[in-house]
Motif scaffolding. Sequence first.
Motif, PDB file in Angstrom:
ATOM      1  N   MET A   1       1.202  -1.076   0.063  1.00 34.33           N
ATOM      2  CA  MET A   1      -0.146  -0.265  -0.111  1.00 34.33           C
ATOM      3  C   MET A   1       1.127   1.168  -0.286  1.00 34.33           C
ATOM      4  N   ARG A   2       0.913   2.174  -0.423  1.00 33.55           N
ATOM      5  CA  ARG A   2       1.308   3.345  -0.923  1.00 33.55           C
ATOM      6  C   ARG A   2       0.674   4.444  -0.073  1.00 33.55           C
ATOM      7  N   GLY A  40      13.477  -0.569   0.769  1.00 30.78           N
ATOM      8  CA  GLY A  40      13.112  -1.105  -0.360  1.00 30.78           C
ATOM      9  C   GLY A  40      11.525  -0.280  -0.155  1.00 30.78           C
ATOM     10  N   GLU A  41      11.005   0.786   0.603  1.00 29.14           N
ATOM     11  CA  GLU A  41       9.493   1.589   0.664  1.00 29.14           C
ATOM     12  C   GLU A  41       9.961   3.035   0.604  1.00 29.14           C
ATOM     13  N   MET A  42      11.269   3.481  -0.584  1.00 31.96           N
ATOM     14  CA  MET A  42      10.810   4.282  -0.681  1.00 31.96           C
ATOM     15  C   MET A  42      10.480   4.422  -2.704  1.00 31.96           C
ATOM     16  N   VAL A  43       9.105   5.438  -2.110  1.00 32.70           N
ATOM     17  CA  VAL A  43       8.469   5.797  -3.764  1.00 32.70           C
ATOM     18  C   VAL A  43       8.964   6.749  -4.567  1.00 32.70           C
ATOM     19  N   GLU A  44       9.616   7.907  -3.332  1.00 32.45           N
ATOM     20  CA  GLU A  44       9.525   8.930  -4.407  1.00 32.45           C
ATOM     21  C   GLU A  44       9.773  10.056  -2.885  1.00 32.45           C
ATOM     22  N   VAL A  84       6.098   6.621   0.178  1.00 30.99           N
ATOM     23  CA  VAL A  84       6.235   4.924   0.592  1.00 30.99           C
ATOM     24  C   VAL A  84       5.193   4.196   0.151  1.00 30.99           C
ATOM     25  N   ASP A  85       5.971   2.889   0.235  1.00 24.29           N
ATOM     26  CA  ASP A  85       4.891   1.607  -0.585  1.00 24.29           C
ATOM     27  C   ASP A  85       5.760   0.854   1.146  1.00 24.29           C
ATOM     28  N   VAL A  86       4.781   0.819   1.611  1.00 15.75           N
ATOM     29  CA  VAL A  86       4.333  -0.074   3.135  1.00 15.75           C
ATOM     30  C   VAL A  86       3.461  -1.521   3.163  1.00 15.75           C
ATOM     31  N   GLU A  87       4.033  -2.212   4.099  1.00 13.95           N
ATOM     32  CA  GLU A  87       2.574  -3.629   4.054  1.00 13.95           C
ATOM     33  C   GLU A  87       1.371  -2.713   4.777  1.00 13.95           C
ATOM     34  N   ALA A  92       2.981   2.427   7.579  1.00 15.43           N
ATOM     35  CA  ALA A  92       3.153   4.548   7.186  1.00 15.43           C
ATOM     36  C   ALA A  92       3.553   5.455   8.053  1.00 15.43           C
ATOM     37  N   VAL A  93       2.344   5.038   9.744  1.00 14.19           N
ATOM     38  CA  VAL A  93       2.736   5.663  11.186  1.00 14.19           C
ATOM     39  C   VAL A  93       4.043   6.045  11.324  1.00 14.19           C
TER      40      VAL A  93
END
Length: 116
Positions: A1-2, A40-44, A84-87, A92-93
């Motif tokens: 999930m982003r 590996g959670e960085m998107v932008e 971020v792209d996280v589980e 995310a929090v």
Amino acid sequence: MRYLLTLHMNPTLWGTLTDDQKNAVYAGHGAFIELITESGEMVETKALAEPGDTKTVQVKNGVAQTKNGGYVESEAFLCGYYVVDVESEARAVELAAKIPDAQYTAVEVRKVVHEG
């Protein structure tokens, strides 16, 4: 999930920080970027210009009207973001709490519901 993690700047609050505190925020962003890149959670991520360098455009009666400054008349302004792209939302929090700005102002965590 982003998730979109938005950062907001309050110039008055920023002006009360010492040079050491400001430098710690800058260094903290470097460390945060390294953390989410390695996981590996960085998107932008992007840093944004201040409202004084902003134009706001609205179309009324078919005519584009432009004004200097941001959309919201406020001292605080959107100054940057991370995607971020996280589980999970909980992750995310957790990441938002690691952003150094969270010590001085809020970091908003918002789920991305559509991408083009």
